[in-house]
Design a protein around this motif. Structure first.
Motif, PDB file in Angstrom:
ATOM      1  N   UNK A 157       0.822  -1.285  -0.065  1.00 32.12           N
ATOM      2  CA  UNK A 157       0.119  -0.028  -0.088  1.00 32.12           C
ATOM      3  C   UNK A 157       0.613   1.251   0.037  1.00 32.12           C
ATOM      4  N   UNK A 158       0.491   2.192  -0.759  1.00 29.61           N
ATOM      5  CA  UNK A 158       0.585   3.588  -0.559  1.00 29.61           C
ATOM      6  C   UNK A 158      -0.298   4.397  -0.358  1.00 29.61           C
TER       7      UNK A 158
ATOM      8  N   UNK B  63      15.614   3.341   6.138  1.00 26.86           N
ATOM      9  CA  UNK B  63      15.196   4.693   5.437  1.00 26.86           C
ATOM     10  C   UNK B  63      15.708   4.723   3.931  1.00 26.86           C
ATOM     11  N   UNK B  64      16.279   3.716   3.425  1.00 20.98           N
ATOM     12  CA  UNK B  64      16.731   3.726   1.950  1.00 20.98           C
ATOM     13  C   UNK B  64      15.348   3.308   1.184  1.00 20.98           C
ATOM     14  N   UNK B  65      14.576   4.338   0.936  1.00 23.99           N
ATOM     15  CA  UNK B  65      13.159   4.278   0.520  1.00 23.99           C
ATOM     16  C   UNK B  65      12.978   5.395  -0.057  1.00 23.99           C
ATOM     17  N   UNK B  66      11.998   5.533  -1.178  1.00 28.01           N
ATOM     18  CA  UNK B  66      11.600   6.712  -1.647  1.00 28.01           C
ATOM     19  C   UNK B  66      10.298   6.482  -2.555  1.00 28.01           C
ATOM     20  N   UNK B  67       9.494   7.717  -2.499  1.00 27.84           N
ATOM     21  CA  UNK B  67       8.295   7.496  -3.463  1.00 27.84           C
ATOM     22  C   UNK B  67       8.828   8.616  -4.509  1.00 27.84           C
TER      23      UNK B  67
ATOM     24  N   UNK C 102       7.308  15.046 -11.656  1.00 25.03           N
ATOM     25  CA  UNK C 102       8.881  14.824 -11.536  1.00 25.03           C
ATOM     26  C   UNK C 102       9.370  15.440 -10.015  1.00 25.03           C
ATOM     27  N   UNK C 103       8.969  14.682  -9.185  1.00 26.29           N
ATOM     28  CA  UNK C 103       9.045  14.915  -7.888  1.00 26.29           C
ATOM     29  C   UNK C 103       9.547  13.681  -7.068  1.00 26.29           C
ATOM     30  N   UNK C 104      10.397  13.617  -5.986  1.00 26.78           N
ATOM     31  CA  UNK C 104      10.694  12.453  -5.417  1.00 26.78           C
ATOM     32  C   UNK C 104      10.881  12.813  -3.915  1.00 26.78           C
TER      33      UNK C 104
ATOM     34  N   UNK D 107      -0.718   7.496  -9.025  1.00 26.86           N
ATOM     35  CA  UNK D 107       0.228   6.411  -8.800  1.00 26.86           C
ATOM     36  C   UNK D 107       1.558   6.799  -8.802  1.00 26.86           C
ATOM     37  N   UNK D 108       2.617   6.005  -8.068  1.00 31.34           N
ATOM     38  CA  UNK D 108       3.633   6.490  -7.754  1.00 31.34           C
ATOM     39  C   UNK D 108       4.892   5.270  -8.222  1.00 31.34           C
ATOM     40  N   UNK D 109       6.043   5.536  -8.164  1.00 34.34           N
ATOM     41  CA  UNK D 109       6.987   4.720  -8.431  1.00 34.34           C
ATOM     42  C   UNK D 109       7.396   4.449  -6.806  1.00 34.34           C
TER      43      UNK D 109
END
Length: 364
Positions: free
Chosen positions: A74-75, A118-122, A128-130, A171-173
């Motif tokens: 889930x996000x 913590x090595x995670x990202x959306x 074009x945002x992370x 949606x996100x990556x």
């Protein structure tokens, strides 16, 4: 369903090689040679467990180390942030005697607590945002690695909280450790339920409790929000595009657009320029700057004049097709702004170019 059965179900998910679990209405199917899971929901002891993607990498990103497998569940938008739920572990038969969270994450660093994953990202590829996980001076809003423990074949559930996403992001990556990407994950609403008593339950035994809105309010979302740049090019090599949330910069290969020493556009240029004009008309704003560049062959005067003429030729095609919401300026730089050395044929070819730069509004 007994705990041992639950763990066998978790092992079936973690070691999905060769098995395709088709969900929906309780349907199941097996298909040899598949290493992927479908999007959907799996019933684990009556708990509807969403499966939105899967990932595989090796401990510390070394092929000789145990394999780490997991799922994205889930996000979810919550008050004050966006929660990522994932499960992670080692497959049955792993060389590791047990799974520990420190196996799945590199050592975290300032400003995060070193004991958290913590090595995670959306990544919002449209805008074009992370986003990295939220934190305060006293708290890191992710699972503690010490809580993520399991036997081989089990999956343990972790979480991380990121800044709030814009309302139109659907949606996100998801980026897991060492850049392992899970793409096109849908964004849902609300924390997953039921909430487990444990901070990191096994998959199928509930979901971790996430921080309150009051706790998240103390975090600085801007400190973990980053603008990205997208770089693309066409197959023919006629143009390359560098795009940020604020502007688009297109570099056109003058070797394709013009004959040597000429400012007359070739037939191949028309479709490329039509595509640029359509994008400017759709979302361009403010000033569009068209700049011509040359190599160092020839005199300074000739190169300056040629660069100005080439910029004007491109402007004359773009401007009528780009709508009335922007203004145009043509500039010639001659040989004065090289991107490569003029002492090789390759460098000279790179320097012969026309750039089109414009600000954008709305979504990228």
């Amino acid at each position: 369903m007994t705990p041992s059965t639950l763990r066998r179900r978790s092992a079936a998910l973690a070691g999905a090689a060769g098995v395709l679990l088709a969900t929906g209405a309780g349907a199941q199917a097996a298909e040899a040679g598949r290493d992927e899971l479908p999007l959907g929901t799996i019933d684990l002891d009556g708990q509807e467990t969403p499966v939105l993607g899967s990932f595989v990498y090796h401990q510390f990103h070394l092929d000789t180390n145990p394999e780490i497998r997991g799922l994205v569940h889930g996000v979810q938008r919550v008050e004050g942030g966006t929660v990522l739920y994932y499960s992670v572990g080692t497959p049955a038969g792993s060389s590791a005697s047990a799974f520990a969270g420190a196996m799945a994450f590199p050592d975290s660093s300032h400003p995060y607590d070193g004991s958290h994953g913590v090595d995670l990202a959306l990544v919002d590829t449209q805008s074009l945002a992370a986003y990295r996980p939220l934190y305060t001076s006293s708290e890191t809003f992710t699972s503690a690695t010490a809580d993520l423990e399991a036997s081989p074949g089990e999956l343990v559930v972790g979480w991380a909280v990121f800044p709030e996403l814009a309302a139109d992001v659907d949606t996100v990556q998801v980026t897991m450790p060492w850049g392992t990407a899970v793409g096109d994950v849908p964004v849902g609403e609300g924390a997953l339920k039921p909430v487990a008593q444990e901070p990191a339950p096994l998959l199928g035994e509930g979901w971790p409790e996430v921080p309150t809105a009051d706790a998240l309010a103390a975090a600085d979302a801007a400190a973990v929000t980053y603008s990205l740049v997208r770089r693309t090019g066409d197959e023919e090599g006629t143009s390359t595009t560098e795009e940020s949330p604020e502007q688009v910069a297109v570099t056109l290969d003058a070797n394709v657009l013009f004959a040597s020493g000429s400012a007359d556009l070739s037939g191949d240029a028309q479709q490329v320029l039509a595509t640029i004009a359509a994008d400017i008309a759709d979302r361009g704003t403010g000033e569009v700057v068209v700049t011509g560049h040359t190599d160092s062959d020839g005199s300074d005067t000739f190169n300056q004049t040629l660069s100005e003429q080439r910029a004007s030729s491109v402007l004359n095609v773009l401007q009528p097709a780009s709508g009335s919401g922007v203004t145009f300026t043509a500039v010639g730089r001659g040989e004065g702004d090289p991107v490569a050395g003029n002492d090789t044929d390759e460098g000279k070819q790179a320097n012969r170019r026309v750039t089109v730069v414009y600000a954008v509004q709305g979504e990228s």
